[in-house]
Design an enzyme around this catalytic site. Structure first.
Site, PDB file in Angstrom:
ATOM      1  N   HIS A   1      18.899  -0.122  -4.503  1.00 25.91           N
ATOM      2  CA  HIS A   1      18.611  -1.509  -4.122  1.00 25.91           C
ATOM      3  C   HIS A   1      17.389  -2.032  -4.867  1.00 25.91           C
ATOM      4  CE1 HIS A   1      16.338   1.262  -1.710  1.00 25.91           C
ATOM      5  NE2 HIS A   1      15.662   0.331  -1.084  1.00 25.91           N
ATOM      6  N   ARG A   2      16.349  -1.201  -4.972  1.00 27.44           N
ATOM      7  CA  ARG A   2      15.128  -1.618  -5.664  1.00 27.44           C
ATOM      8  C   ARG A   2      15.371  -1.714  -7.166  1.00 27.44           C
ATOM      9  NH1 ARG A   2      12.123   1.447  -3.058  1.00 27.44           N
ATOM     10  NH2 ARG A   2      11.680  -0.132  -1.496  1.00 27.44           N
TER      11      ARG A   2
ATOM     12  N   GLY B   1      10.878   7.677   2.647  1.00 24.58           N
ATOM     13  CA  GLY B   1      11.534   6.924   3.715  1.00 24.58           C
ATOM     14  C   GLY B   1      12.799   7.599   4.221  1.00 24.58           C
ATOM     15  N   TYR B   2      13.868   6.830   4.272  1.00 28.84           N
ATOM     16  CA  TYR B   2      15.141   7.314   4.807  1.00 28.84           C
ATOM     17  C   TYR B   2      16.005   8.016   3.753  1.00 28.84           C
ATOM     18  CZ  TYR B   2      13.958   4.242   8.731  1.00 28.84           C
ATOM     19  OH  TYR B   2      13.329   3.639   9.793  1.00 28.84           O
TER      20      TYR B   2
ATOM     21  N   LYS C   1      18.260   7.450  -9.347  1.00 27.80           N
ATOM     22  CA  LYS C   1      18.034   6.525  -8.238  1.00 27.80           C
ATOM     23  C   LYS C   1      17.719   5.124  -8.758  1.00 27.80           C
ATOM     24  CE  LYS C   1      15.203   5.737  -4.159  1.00 27.80           C
ATOM     25  NZ  LYS C   1      13.980   6.083  -3.442  1.00 27.80           N
TER      26      LYS C   1
ATOM     27  N   LYS D   1       6.508   3.078  -3.292  1.00 29.93           N
ATOM     28  CA  LYS D   1       6.911   1.839  -3.966  1.00 29.93           C
ATOM     29  C   LYS D   1       6.064   1.599  -5.213  1.00 29.93           C
ATOM     30  CE  LYS D   1       8.588  -0.627   0.119  1.00 29.93           C
ATOM     31  NZ  LYS D   1       8.374  -1.777   1.002  1.00 29.93           N
TER      32      LYS D   1
ATOM     33  N   GLY E   1       0.832  -1.188   0.000  1.00 31.16           N
ATOM     34  CA  GLY E   1       0.000   0.000   0.000  1.00 31.16           C
ATOM     35  C   GLY E   1       0.874   1.248   0.000  1.00 31.16           C
TER      36      GLY E   1
ATOM     37  N   ALA F   1       2.661   4.086  -1.347  1.00 33.31           N
ATOM     38  CA  ALA F   1       2.518   4.838  -2.602  1.00 33.31           C
ATOM     39  C   ALA F   1       3.861   5.070  -3.290  1.00 33.31           C
ATOM     40  CB  ALA F   1       1.824   6.173  -2.335  1.00 33.31           C
TER      41      ALA F   1
ATOM     42  N   ASP G   1       9.945  -6.435  -0.101  1.00 35.91           N
ATOM     43  CA  ASP G   1      10.221  -6.156   1.302  1.00 35.91           C
ATOM     44  C   ASP G   1      11.603  -5.551   1.326  1.00 35.91           C
ATOM     45  OD1 ASP G   1       8.993  -6.186   3.907  1.00 35.91           O
ATOM     46  OD2 ASP G   1      10.683  -7.418   4.519  1.00 35.91           O
TER      47      ASP G   1
END
Length: 197
Positions: free
Chosen positions: A182-183, A155-156, A177, A13, A9, A11, A69
C-alpha cells in the site's frame, strides 16, 4: 537535495520512505529529528489525518512536508482497526499488543472471512498553507493469519498474508514489499505527481 520533513516519529515508516525517496533528490528528515511534536489526529479518515500531520510539520519547520496515514481495515470488523490501527490496543499500544488484540478479536472468525486491506494515504504539502496538496492512496489486499510469521517489516506485517506471494508481509524482503505494498503504491503515485508537476 531538497530537505523535506516527514511527519512521523514511526521509525519503520521513516526507514521505508527515506530509502525510496533519496533516489529522487529528496532528503527526508523525520519530524522528531527537528523537534516537531506529533499533530493531534482528529480526522475521521486517513486523508484527513495525513493532511493534519503534514500541515502541522510544515508550519513548525517551514519546510515542505510529507505525511503518511495508514492502517489496516479488516472486513469482518467493519473496517476496524482502520485509523486507530497504531493504537488499537489502547494508549500504551505497541506493535505486539495490537497484533495480539487483533488475533484475539478474530479468533472465532472462519478462515474464509479473514480478508483485510492495508491502506496508505501520502500527502505532500509544498508549504503549510498549500491549498492544493498532493494526495495519493494505495491499498493492498490480504488475509489475516492465525499465527504470526516472519521477522521483517513492522506493525501487523507478521499476520498479513499476501496470497499473490504465498507469505506474510513480514516474510517479504524490503524490495518485494515496496514493489507491491500500500505504501509502495502510494509512493509511486506521489513520485509520478512530483515528476509531472
Amino acid at each position: 537535495m531538497q530537505k523535506v520533513v516527514l511527519a512521523t516519529g514511526n521509525a519503520g515508516k521513516v526507514r521505508e520512505l527515506a530509502s525510496l525517496l533519496s533516489d529522487f533528490g529528496l532528503d527526508i528528515v523525520a519530524q522528531t529529528d527537528l523537534g516537531v511534536d506529533s499533530a493531534e489526529e482528529t480526522g475521521l479518515t486517513f486523508i484527513e489525518n495525513a493532511i493534519l500531520k503534514a500541515r502541522h510539520a510544515a508550519k513548525v519547520t517551514g519546510l515542505p512536508a510529507i505525511a503518511d496515514d495508514s492502517g489496516l481495515a479488516v472486513d469482518a470488523l467493519g473496517g476496524a482497526p482502520g485509523i486507530y490501527s497504531a493504537r488499537y490496543s489502547g494508549e500504551d499500544a505497541t506493535d505486539q499488543k495490537n497484533l495480539q488484540k487483533l488475533l484475539e478479536t478474530l479468533k472465532d472468525v472462519p478462515d474464509d472471512q479473514r480478508q483485510a486491506r492495508f491502506h496508505c494515504v501520502l500527502v505532500y504539502l509544498r508549504h503549510a498553507e498549500d491549498p492544493t496538496p498532493l494526495v495519493c492512496h494505495g491499498s493492498w489486499p490480504g488475509v489475516i493469519t492465525r499465527e504470526p510469521a516472519g521477522t521483517g517489516g513492522f506493525g501487523y506485517d507478521p499476520i498479513f498474508f499476501v496470497p499473490s506471494e504465498g507469505k506474510t508481509a513480514a516474510e517479504l524482503t524490503r524490495e518485494e514489499k515496496s514493489a507491491i505494498s500500500h505504501r509502495g503504491q502510494a509512493l509511486k503515485l506521489l513520485l509520478d505527481a512530483l515528476r509531472n508537476g
